[in-house]
Design an enzyme around this catalytic site. Sequence first.
Site, PDB file in Angstrom:
ATOM      1  N   THR A   1       0.851  -1.197   0.000  1.00  0.00           N
ATOM      2  CA  THR A   1       0.000   0.000   0.000  1.00  0.00           C
ATOM      3  C   THR A   1       0.882   1.241   0.000  1.00  0.00           C
ATOM      4  OG1 THR A   1      -1.809  -1.156   1.111  1.00  0.00           O
ATOM      5  CG2 THR A   1      -1.778   1.252   1.320  1.00  0.00           C
TER       6      THR A   1
ATOM      7  N   CYS B   1     -10.193  -7.197   0.864  1.00  0.00           N
ATOM      8  CA  CYS B   1     -10.241  -5.738   0.969  1.00  0.00           C
ATOM      9  C   CYS B   1     -11.640  -5.201   0.705  1.00  0.00           C
ATOM     10  CB  CYS B   1      -9.278  -5.096  -0.011  1.00  0.00           C
ATOM     11  SG  CYS B   1      -7.684  -5.864   0.018  1.00  0.00           S
TER      12      CYS B   1
HETATM   13  N1  PMP Z   1      -1.820  -4.797  -4.259  1.00  0.00           N
HETATM   14  C1  PMP Z   1      -2.431  -5.984  -4.381  1.00  0.00           C
HETATM   15  C2  PMP Z   1      -2.691  -6.536  -5.752  1.00  0.00           C
HETATM   16  C3  PMP Z   1      -2.830  -6.686  -3.242  1.00  0.00           C
HETATM   17  O1  PMP Z   1      -3.456  -7.874  -3.376  1.00  0.00           O
HETATM   18  C4  PMP Z   1      -2.578  -6.129  -1.971  1.00  0.00           C
HETATM   19  C5  PMP Z   1      -2.998  -6.856  -0.701  1.00  0.00           C
HETATM   20  N2  PMP Z   1      -4.330  -7.267  -0.684  1.00  0.00           N
HETATM   21  C6  PMP Z   1      -1.928  -4.889  -1.891  1.00  0.00           C
HETATM   22  C7  PMP Z   1      -1.561  -4.255  -3.056  1.00  0.00           C
HETATM   23  C8  PMP Z   1      -1.632  -4.230  -0.576  1.00  0.00           C
HETATM   24  O2  PMP Z   1      -0.552  -4.847   0.054  1.00  0.00           O
HETATM   25  P1  PMP Z   1      -0.227  -4.582   1.609  1.00  0.00           P
HETATM   26  O3  PMP Z   1      -1.186  -5.431   2.377  1.00  0.00           O
HETATM   27  O4  PMP Z   1       1.190  -5.041   1.759  1.00  0.00           O
HETATM   28  O5  PMP Z   1      -0.372  -3.134   1.858  1.00  0.00           O
END
Ligand code: PMP
Length: 377
Positions: free
Chosen positions: A70, A323
């Site tokens: 993120t 998410c």
């Molecule tokens: N990009 C994608 C394609 C993801 O699947 C995710 C996690 N669901 C993220 C970004 C975010 O990653 P993080 O949990 O490390 O912030």
Amino acid sequence: MIYLDNSSTTKPCKEAVEAIVSALSEDFGNPSSLHRLGITSESIITSARKSVASALGCDVSSVYFTSGATESNNTVVFGVAEGLGKRKKRIVTTSVEHPSVAEPISKLEKAGFEVIRVSPDENGEITAESIVAAVDENTCLVSCMYVNNETGYILPIAEAFAKIKRLYPETVTHCDCVQAFMKIPVNPKSLHADAVSLSAHKIHGPKGIGALYVAKGTKIKPFIVGGGQEKGFRSGTESVPLIAGFGAAVDKLSPTVSGRLETVSGLKAHLVSAVRQLEGITVNSSDKCLPYVVSISVPNIKSETALHFLEQYEIYVSSGSACSRGKKSSVLKEFKIPDKLIDSTIRISMCAENTPQELDELVSRLALAQEKLVKIR
Ligand code: PMP
């Protein structure tokens, strides 16, 4: 327990846990300290950076640690906007990105950037041509994911980015490789990507740590400023334990990318043929998708109902993506999956440790769910 929600997060491997515990309890120095404890901590970071760089086939100087994908994605979007975005006001992305790319871009749109979101065509495909066609002389950033987290769909990044860099060398190309890393080869040079985002917790490493690859000469302004760590690109005392865990996970998985892909392809074939025995089932992830993710729709059973039904038997899957948390997935809609099916979609995401027997158990519980829940309805 049958864990089939690996796209949400993975179980940390033993090696990662050991590296974390050791860095947390023994090597707790601040990597910026000049004494021995600091130097030991710094060497842990250096070694993990080498692991990530070697997995990407890039120079260590191009790898920066962040708090996760993120942050990596936000850094690219806002960091390009603050640089090249001062002169060039168009951003090209797709309509199926993760919110950590989509949301920062929407924010810039509100601030006056022109945003082009390339959508899948009527067959649910995003072509390289459609991405290239959206880019023009005035484009500061093209940000497209490699593998979609809800369906496993693989986007034609190398082909699209190669053409874009040839036509518009100044435009920054960024690829969110979170769902591809350690599953298929991710090499920023072969992808023609100036920036690549990674996350440790999707590869059996810890949560709260990720990386951003930035090609030499790419202008991305730092997003988090302060003490000047990570060569001034990402301030904040480095989380040595999490970085150590990330490095250990990469070291563990790097040598087995192709072997695991083969194993998981076999698992997907097994799952798809078993699940097709169920009445009315739709498999939303085509043969072209990365086999680690299989999206299916079980007619007449709401995603969340199916999820909680399976949970009783300690089978863990996801509805759409973790998410989206119950919200109807706009990404599945973009992939041309009918509304009625979106409501009853579950995402089964595997790792190489899953077994055909676990998948058989899932399918038999789904059959039971169809029998019991459809009757109640
Ligand atoms: N990009 C994608 C394609 C993801 O699947 C995710 C996690 N669901 C993220 C970004 C975010 O990653 P993080 O949990 O490390 O912030």
